[in-house]
Design a protein around this motif. Structure first.
Motif, PDB file in Angstrom:
ATOM      1  N   CYS B   4      41.098   9.127  32.515  1.00  0.00           N
ATOM      2  CA  CYS B   4      40.781   9.490  30.966  1.00  0.00           C
ATOM      3  C   CYS B   4      39.645  10.639  30.441  1.00  0.00           C
ATOM      4  N   HIS B  30      50.274  10.521  29.910  1.00  0.00           N
ATOM      5  CA  HIS B  30      49.336   9.998  30.391  1.00  0.00           C
ATOM      6  C   HIS B  30      48.858   9.218  28.464  1.00  0.00           C
ATOM      7  N   CYS B  34      49.075   5.273  27.819  1.00  0.00           N
ATOM      8  CA  CYS B  34      47.422   5.135  27.431  1.00  0.00           C
ATOM      9  C   CYS B  34      47.000   4.605  26.048  1.00  0.00           C
ATOM     10  N   CYS B  37      43.992   6.905  25.301  1.00  0.00           N
ATOM     11  CA  CYS B  37      43.667   7.933  24.959  1.00  0.00           C
ATOM     12  C   CYS B  37      44.564   8.379  23.880  1.00  0.00           C
TER      13      CYS B  37
HETATM   14 ZN    ZN Z   1      44.052   7.958  29.491  1.00  0.00          ZN
END
Ligand code: ZN
Lengths: 202, 90
Positions: B4, B30, B34, B37
């Motif tokens: 991250c 990602h 996530c 993020c």
């Molecule tokens: Zn992340």
């Protein structure tokens, strides 16, 4: 309406010659073309409208006085923005108290594995729901005012004015890497501050 | 695996479109897995949009006229100033 100065900057040699000859019409044309951008940069750096206007007046007087020594090694706009930044930085010098720590407290924090330590909420549509455009701008201005001046300058030129990283590097006499780093850290800190205002839990 | 923190460091380049295709794919994979993020990206992007909007803000209506007036009043006091072209770096 203000004409866009364009990324390539001002290269009208005829107008430049008229400026050097002290032609008032040429100066009026330059003021017409650049006063709004100059004002916005100065406003962002100094943080207030009155200082910004003083800076703009200084800038055009300086242009008038020094146009004879402008050799065109850089674009006219680069030269003008450099004079603007210098004049605006003079205003804040001495009264600026923002430090690197002021900025760092708004940056994201990570654990050893590179995960964010705090929850991150998506507040991006909240301001539109609850605030008038004017209120939103005021909050962003207040957040900008808490950045150290050397970050504010980069944010003003890159994000507000939309100049390229290369042009900002030339105006400020910095490396491109330094411009990118300041821009990113400045944005991160602003994001952090705005999250505190617009978000719920962050 | 990209962390991250590394994602965060690449956000400016990502928004500018200056990353290579492979890195862009890694970032986007990602983001889709996530939430932290993804939210961070959206709010970072929003921050830059707000700044751009500020750059489009109206300036005072009489600004140009006041500058031109100031200029006329002071241009007469023009003095030769020493020094060459004003440069920050060269
Ligand atoms: Zn992340």
């Amino acid at each position: 309406m203000v004409a866009s100065p364009g990324q390539a900057g001002f290269r009208d040699t005829e107008l430049l010659e008229q400026l050097k000859a002290g032609d008032e019409k040429a100066f009026a044309a330059i003021i017409d073309r650049y006063s709004a951008q100059t004002y916005r940069i100065a406003r962002t750096i100094t943080g207030n409208p009155q200082d910004a206007e003083d800076v703009v007046q200084d800038v055009f007087l300086t242009i008038f006085r020094k146009i004879g020594s402008f050799e065109g090694r850089s674009a006219f706009s680069t030269w003008l923005y450099r004079i603007t930044v210098n004049a605006a930085m003079m205003k804040v010098r001495g009264r600026e108290v923002r430090t690197e720590e002021d900025l760092e407290r708004w940056l994201p924090v990570f654990d050893a594995e590179g995960r964010q330590l705090q929850p991150v909420e998506d507040w991006s549509s909240n301001p539109e729901k609850v605030l008038l455009q004017q209120e939103k701008r005021e909050i962003i201005r207040q957040a900008l005012a808490t950045l150290p001046a050397e970050y504010r300058v980069v944010v003003a030129l890159r994000d507000l004015q939309g100049l390229s990283g290369e042009e900002v590097a030339e105006i400020l006499g910095l490396s491109l890497a330094a411009v990118k780093s300041r821009l990113h850290r400045g944005r991160l800190a602003l994001r952090g501050r705005l999250a505190a205002t617009f978000g719920g839990t962050e | 695996m990209i962390s991250c923190k590394e994602i965060t460091d690449l956000l400016a380049d990502y928004l500018e479109g200056s990353l290579d295709q492979q890195t862009v794919q890694a970032l986007e994979a990602h983001f889709s897995g996530c939430r932290t993020c993804d939210n961070f990206l959206e709010t970072y992007r929003t921050t830059t949009n707000f700044l751009r909007e500020l750059g489009e803000e109206e300036v005072p209506a009489e600004l140009k006229e006041r500058i031109i007036r100031f200029f006329r009043e002071h241009r007469g006091r023009q003095e030769e100033e020493p020094g060459g072209e004003e440069t920050g770096s060269g």
